[in-house]
Write a protein that holds these residues in place. Structure first.
Motif, PDB file in Angstrom:
ATOM      1  N   GLU A 177      27.306  33.668  60.868  1.00 28.38           N
ATOM      2  CA  GLU A 177      27.813  34.644  61.831  1.00 28.38           C
ATOM      3  C   GLU A 177      28.819  35.612  61.209  1.00 28.38           C
ATOM      4  N   ARG A 178      29.379  35.233  60.078  1.00 28.80           N
ATOM      5  CA  ARG A 178      30.484  36.013  59.503  1.00 28.80           C
ATOM      6  C   ARG A 178      30.142  36.659  58.159  1.00 28.80           C
ATOM      7  N   THR A 179      28.894  36.516  57.721  1.00 34.03           N
ATOM      8  CA  THR A 179      28.478  37.056  56.426  1.00 34.03           C
ATOM      9  C   THR A 179      27.455  38.159  56.626  1.00 34.03           C
ATOM     10  N   THR A 180      27.634  39.258  55.875  1.00 32.16           N
ATOM     11  CA  THR A 180      26.716  40.395  55.948  1.00 32.16           C
ATOM     12  C   THR A 180      26.199  40.709  54.553  1.00 32.16           C
ATOM     13  N   LEU A 181      24.892  40.853  54.433  1.00 35.27           N
ATOM     14  CA  LEU A 181      24.268  41.225  53.166  1.00 35.27           C
ATOM     15  C   LEU A 181      24.000  42.720  53.150  1.00 35.27           C
ATOM     16  N   HIS A 182      24.401  43.372  52.039  1.00 33.20           N
ATOM     17  CA  HIS A 182      24.192  44.802  51.858  1.00 33.20           C
ATOM     18  C   HIS A 182      23.289  45.034  50.648  1.00 33.20           C
ATOM     19  N   PRO A 183      22.618  46.171  50.587  1.00 29.75           N
ATOM     20  CA  PRO A 183      21.877  46.518  49.373  1.00 29.75           C
ATOM     21  C   PRO A 183      22.844  46.665  48.192  1.00 29.75           C
ATOM     22  N   PRO A 184      22.351  46.452  46.969  1.00 29.53           N
ATOM     23  CA  PRO A 184      23.233  46.647  45.801  1.00 29.53           C
ATOM     24  C   PRO A 184      23.690  48.090  45.694  1.00 29.53           C
ATOM     25  N   VAL A 185      24.849  48.260  45.062  1.00 32.38           N
ATOM     26  CA  VAL A 185      25.453  49.583  44.894  1.00 32.38           C
ATOM     27  C   VAL A 185      25.472  49.906  43.400  1.00 32.38           C
ATOM     28  N   ALA A 186      25.192  51.141  43.055  1.00 31.26           N
ATOM     29  CA  ALA A 186      25.232  51.559  41.644  1.00 31.26           C
ATOM     30  C   ALA A 186      26.595  51.244  41.052  1.00 31.26           C
ATOM     31  N   PRO A 187      26.640  50.785  39.784  1.00 31.38           N
ATOM     32  CA  PRO A 187      27.909  50.356  39.190  1.00 31.38           C
ATOM     33  C   PRO A 187      29.037  51.371  39.300  1.00 31.38           C
ATOM     34  N   ASP A 188      28.732  52.658  39.105  1.00 29.08           N
ATOM     35  CA  ASP A 188      29.814  53.654  39.136  1.00 29.08           C
ATOM     36  C   ASP A 188      30.312  53.936  40.551  1.00 29.08           C
ATOM     37  N   LEU A 189      29.556  53.524  41.563  1.00 27.80           N
ATOM     38  CA  LEU A 189      29.976  53.723  42.949  1.00 27.80           C
ATOM     39  C   LEU A 189      30.604  52.478  43.558  1.00 27.80           C
ATOM     40  N   LEU A 190      30.541  51.374  42.835  1.00 36.06           N
ATOM     41  CA  LEU A 190      30.974  50.105  43.401  1.00 36.06           C
ATOM     42  C   LEU A 190      32.452  50.073  43.778  1.00 36.06           C
ATOM     43  N   PRO A 191      33.389  50.561  42.943  1.00 39.12           N
ATOM     44  CA  PRO A 191      34.798  50.528  43.361  1.00 39.12           C
ATOM     45  C   PRO A 191      35.059  51.255  44.670  1.00 39.12           C
ATOM     46  N   ASP A 192      34.380  52.382  44.894  1.00 33.85           N
ATOM     47  CA  ASP A 192      34.561  53.115  46.152  1.00 33.85           C
ATOM     48  C   ASP A 192      34.149  52.249  47.344  1.00 33.85           C
ATOM     49  N   THR A 193      33.039  51.546  47.197  1.00 38.64           N
ATOM     50  CA  THR A 193      32.553  50.685  48.273  1.00 38.64           C
ATOM     51  C   THR A 193      33.472  49.500  48.493  1.00 38.64           C
ATOM     52  N   LEU A 194      33.906  48.868  47.415  1.00 36.94           N
ATOM     53  CA  LEU A 194      34.751  47.672  47.514  1.00 36.94           C
ATOM     54  C   LEU A 194      36.146  47.986  48.041  1.00 36.94           C
ATOM     55  N   ASN A 195      36.589  49.201  47.879  1.00 31.16           N
ATOM     56  CA  ASN A 195      37.945  49.582  48.259  1.00 31.16           C
ATOM     57  C   ASN A 195      38.249  49.344  49.735  1.00 31.16           C
ATOM     58  N   ALA A 196      37.225  49.260  50.561  1.00 35.28           N
ATOM     59  CA  ALA A 196      37.427  49.053  51.997  1.00 35.28           C
ATOM     60  C   ALA A 196      37.805  47.613  52.343  1.00 35.28           C
ATOM     61  N   TYR A 197      37.750  46.715  51.357  1.00 34.46           N
ATOM     62  CA  TYR A 197      37.977  45.294  51.621  1.00 34.46           C
ATOM     63  C   TYR A 197      39.368  44.865  51.157  1.00 34.46           C
ATOM     64  N   ASP A 198      39.667  43.560  51.328  1.00 38.70           N
ATOM     65  CA  ASP A 198      40.994  43.031  51.005  1.00 38.70           C
ATOM     66  C   ASP A 198      41.001  42.113  49.789  1.00 38.70           C
ATOM     67  N   LEU A 199      40.035  41.189  49.731  1.00 43.21           N
ATOM     68  CA  LEU A 199      40.010  40.183  48.670  1.00 43.21           C
ATOM     69  C   LEU A 199      38.632  40.125  48.031  1.00 43.21           C
ATOM     70  N   GLY A 200      38.577  40.286  46.712  1.00 47.37           N
ATOM     71  CA  GLY A 200      37.347  40.055  45.960  1.00 47.37           C
ATOM     72  C   GLY A 200      37.263  38.580  45.607  1.00 47.37           C
ATOM     73  N   VAL A 201      36.123  37.947  45.881  1.00 46.00           N
ATOM     74  CA  VAL A 201      36.035  36.491  45.770  1.00 46.00           C
ATOM     75  C   VAL A 201      34.907  36.080  44.832  1.00 46.00           C
ATOM     76  N   PHE A 202      35.152  34.976  44.089  1.00 45.72           N
ATOM     77  CA  PHE A 202      34.162  34.467  43.132  1.00 45.72           C
ATOM     78  C   PHE A 202      34.505  33.025  42.805  1.00 45.72           C
ATOM     79  N   LEU A 203      33.521  32.140  42.939  1.00 45.58           N
ATOM     80  CA  LEU A 203      33.700  30.715  42.621  1.00 45.58           C
ATOM     81  C   LEU A 203      32.580  30.294  41.685  1.00 45.58           C
ATOM     82  N   LEU A 204      32.800  30.344  40.392  1.00 44.45           N
ATOM     83  CA  LEU A 204      31.758  29.997  39.427  1.00 44.45           C
ATOM     84  C   LEU A 204      32.097  28.669  38.753  1.00 44.45           C
TER      85      LEU A 204
END
Length: 384
Positions: free
Chosen positions: A255-282
């Motif tokens: 209910e809380r996860t949304t999938l988006h199409p991939p974004v071109a690498p040079d446009l990615l920071p602009d898209t990510l800027n709208a969020y608060d926390l970048g997350v990764f668990l590897l």
């Protein structure tokens, strides 16, 4: 005087490969660039030789597997279907400089005509790239180690993503690569965005491949309840497989996860800027995981996000030194949810401001200078 002819080999679709795209921008300054890769012609390529995406870059044919089993590495070094196709594509062409992206491209690089100078961008630790997969560990890992021992000392230059992995190459093969991080250009036009009331916006971008533990992010945001959302910008695997279908179904059920199409690498920071926390668990399935310093780390910083990462040597150090975010206790959904529950709006805002302060230091400027020094040394023309 003609410009040096540069061949850039990458067994990837370069248009979606941020590291090689940045590399091409530098190569273009020093010569006439031909790319040899999967996918369409990328930016900053003068000529492009496209390899069929169906052809594997490892010797996965029946005869190739037998030779891997028998340790007949010299006879199998250029038998991978993609390498055979590449040899046909460059037949009759000569080059002054060859850039081999990843160790698996080295046998091909040494078959290029024209006695070129060779720069191997190793990216990560080749001998144990996928040793969590049994067939890879038994057949391919020894072959990769042989490639590094056979070819790396003969290369004219080598680079890798961080100092930890560079030291591993030095200890194993007597070659200490220069460091070229996965950093992206500084984005002076971006600033931290304000938090929304009653909602923390989490985001993850990258490849949707098994082992990346995206499932823990999806499950974790469900544990967090209505105060958090998770947006995913994912690149499906080249094979487009069962895993992608299963992951898509899991996202659809959240209910809380949304999938988006991939974004071109040079446009990615602009898209990510709208969020608060970048997350990764590897999870540390391989040394490359244990010592990771991935593209997304730098994407998140330039987007002015706080970071929530699982434990890893290189990212731990930078997150702590720069005050960029938090490191989870482990790699489970519960570890992820627990780390985010402990955050206040004030702390998240402070993390975003810390990314803003560190954005120049963690940009690609110093890495580009490393590449320029290498190309000057290899005889590249004067940078434009």
């Amino acid at each position: 005087m003609s410009r040096p002819r540069i061949l850039c080999i990458s067994f990837s679709d370069i248009t979606a490969d941020s590291r090689v795209l940045r590399q091409l921008g530098v190569l273009q300054e020093f010569g006439e660039v031909t790319t040899l890769a999967y996918g369409p012609r990328p930016e900053n390529s003068d000529h492009h030789l496209e390899l069929p995406s169906s052809l594997p870059s490892l010797p996965q044919t029946p005869s190739g597997v037998v030779k891997l089993l028998l340790r007949r590495y010299r006879s199998v070094a250029t038998e991978a279907p993609a390498i055979r196709a590449a040899l046909k594509a460059i037949d009759g062409q000569s080059f002054d400089i060859v850039v081999a992206n990843e160790a698996r491209a080295l046998p091909l690089a040494f078959r290029v005509e024209g006695s070129p100078r060779i720069w191997c961008d190793l990216h990560e630790w080749a001998p144990e790239e996928r040793t969590h997969v049994l067939s890879w560990r038994l057949l391919v890992a020894p072959f990769m180690r042989w490639i590094c021992a056979e070819y790396l000392p003969r290369a004219d230059a080598a680079t890798t993503v961080n100092r930890s992995i560079a030291e591993m190459y030095g200890q194993a093969f007597g070659v200490l690569p220069d460091v070229v991080r996965n950093a992206i250009p500084y984005r002076s036009d971006l600033i931290p965005t304000a938090l929304e009331p009653q909602r923390v916006r989490l985001v993850h971008s990258g490849g949707a491949v098994p082992g990346r533990n995206i499932e823990a992010l999806i499950d974790g945001v469900e544990l967090l309840g209505d105060g958090c959302t998770l947006d995913l910008y994912l690149i499906g695997s080249r094979q487009g497989d069962t895993y992608w279908r299963e992951l898509s179904a899991r996202i659809e059920a959240s209910e809380r996860t949304t999938l988006h199409p991939p974004v071109a690498p040079d446009l990615l920071p602009d898209t990510l800027n709208a969020y608060d926390l970048g997350v990764f668990l590897l999870p540390p399935h391989t040394p490359n995981h244990r010592y990771m310093l991935p593209n997304k780390f730098f994407d998140f910083v330039q987007a002015r996000l706080g970071l929530v990462f699982g434990p890893s040597v290189e990212t731990d150090r930078l997150i702590r030194d720069e005050g960029l975010g938090v490191i989870t206790d482990g790699y489970s959904a519960e570890d992820f949810a627990s780390a985010i529950r402990a955050l206040t709006p004030e702390r998240i805002t402070a993390f975003k401001r810390a990314s803003d302060s560190a954005a120049v230091r963690l940009s690609s400027e110093e890495d580009i200078e490393v590449e320029r020094r290498i190309l000057r040394r290899l005889g590249g023309g004067a940078a434009a």
